[in-house]
Write an enzyme that holds these catalytic residues in place. Sequence first.
Site: not given
Ligand code: FAD
Length: 749
Positions: A14, A36, A44, A42, A46, A25
Amino acid sequence: MYPSPKILIVGGVAGGASAATRARRMNEKARIIMLEKDAHVSFANCGLPYHLGGVIQDRAKLLVAKPEMFKQRFNIEVRVRHEALAIDRAKKTVRIRDHVAGNDYDESYDKLILAPGAAPLIPDVPGVRAQGVHSLRNIEDMDRILARLPSVKKVAVVGAGFIGLEVAEQLRERGLDVTLIEKIGQVLPPLDGEMAEPLRRELLRHGIRLISGAGFSAIREVAGTATGVILENGVTVDADLVILGLGVRPYNQLAVAAGLAVGPTGGILTDGYQRTDDPDIYAVGDAAEYLLGTTGQRGRIPLAGIANRTGRLVGEHAATGKSARAPAAWGTAIIKVFGLGAGIAGDSLKSALKRGLPARAVHITANHHAGYYPGAKSLTLKLVYEAGTGRILGAQAVGAAGIDKRLDVIASFLHFGGTVRDLAQVDLAYAPPFGSAKDPLHMAAFAAMNDLDGIAPVLPPDVDLSGYQVVDLRDADECAELRLIGADHARNIPLNTLRARLGELDPSRRTAVLCHSGLRAHVGTRLLRENGFDACNVSGAAYVRDLALRRPTDIPPAATAGGTVKACGAPGALATDSHDELHPLNVMTEAGAGALLLDVRSPAEFRSGRVQGAVNLPLEDVTDLNVRALLAGNDQKTVLLLCASGGRARTAAKRLAASGLKTLVVQGGTNACSQAGLPIDKDAGGAISVERQVRIAAGTLVFGGVLLGAYVDPAFYGLSGFIGAGLIFAGVTDWCGMGLLLARAPWNR
Ligand code: FAD
């Protein structure tokens, strides 16, 4: 350094993917690398629960963008299975492990964006590493759970937060036997208890077993495989799949090891542009802290919206050296649980009060769009505001439709710092299919203003009513149907009689006024206050008070300690008074969509006039089995319950509450349907109502008497009038059972 910075991004979902694409962009010359550690970028998150449940059938739909697309469209280099291990801030390099090639290397950066997300909380208890214990965070987790499902019958979901509820709902939809274990005695902890209660009842209605107020202490395992969840009180819940939904902890290890500051809630500390205390390193998403709109402090909001939006901002800042400031986050969140949605924006009442704010709240229960337009569903909105200023602090909504729109409007008000007075005036779009001329948001704002201005002060729904003179403005049948909790001393004075019966009340006593959902109570409170009473509304009236005070199906886990759990949702243990209602104008639409129209009146009443297409099952015969027999195996159909005016249909709904069948009570029953112009069938040879029998009998006799008077003897005029009047009196008053006798007369068969 600009215009061609080298931007390195840790995390490709996300926050990371949003940052990468915005950076491109905004700066075509930048070199952008996204790391990653897992196999997918990228995707979903959620949507994961919905693929488990089969709503999203195509797994590929969860993979929103692939590395090739990032390369082709954005010239972004995506390295999957590349894990950032350490940051050397002095050299501005990141140590990376290539899990495919099996080697480590260093990559330099000008700007580093940390978006590594969060990890599910896994408590260190015995058995937690056993086979069959899972959490759900990414595609790999989902695939592991899916691979296990064919051999699973019983699932225990630990934690009734957003993810736990979604997973429990979806696995139940797959037909699995699901037990949901929640520690604090309510589902969806961010909400106030009464606003979460409809979800609890919805879970039970759909056959999810719910164990309230119980923490878990271990996983029971046999030969390394989970067979159940052991609760703190010793009870074991049998399960061959355990899903832990206990929240997340931020991935802050990289930042901490690099000497970057961590904030009060464990996330990476950031400034107004999401920069860490190293100006060349940013942090976004679940790993970072944001400015919280509610507290004005920095804290975590592990949600997708804020991760995406701030990801976009830091991408721009890293690529150009400038961007808008990151906005305050209000934690707006929403969830669907079977037929209900619930959500929150900003503060709950409990969170505002906990911080010492002079917070107040009102509840409104209303239709999500005009009641007369087909498909209207009821929703309950709770508006939380500051005493004195009327500043909106937050809102919660629960209902079958329309809650997203109300929460989003409140989120906008929170963003701009609006008050309840602003909300009362906001010009919302309206036509009957979409809303009401006075939207539930307006109604909530009006109620809040009336409270603030002392026009109709509100008491909380769970107020101790023992010291109050309580006036219940509902009709008698409504009172019988939903008992007013903690107010056996309430005086029942239906609203339309209140003005005439004021003398029965003591104006010197503090007076609490209630009706079913609050509208009549407001009218009554004003009438009483205009007459010198110190009268207040109980917020949300009897309906919300019931949600606040009654846990109809709770079986405290202690009661079953040591044995096998007879959980709250187990068939037979369930008895809830909550039922959904349907406006008569929507009956034909629902029936057209395949709903069963079940008329629970007596056969005689049924024959005398019924909504077209209805089938008859008298109330005394309404049982789970009998209704299922009428559904002929199609148990997914909605059952529309009808009686004369609604009372018996509600009783039937209560009786069927534990069945798992979807029932809707038709408001106002057959009478209201007839008034609304719905097609009514009558049995030509069937029984006719008593009044009609009497009229026919009396008319026949009077007509005969007039003929005899004209052609035989004038004395028959008087006799026919006398007999006719006598019959009408006897029949209508049913004197000596005469009405029944006449109804059974051969000419009326
Ligand atoms: P993420 O999307 O988790 O991405 C982080 C990525 O970083 C991961 O793929 C991980 O593998 C990678 N990473 C970690 N450490 C390292 C490293 N050292 N080196 C390289 N890569 C690394 N939110 C809502 O608002 N509405 C919803 O309906 C909702 N439903 C959800 C349902 C589920 C089942 C889950 C799990 C979450 C849900 N969420 C929802 C929460 C939302 O998905 C997260 O808040 C959001 O994805 C956070 O984004 P992020 O980029 O911080 O982390």
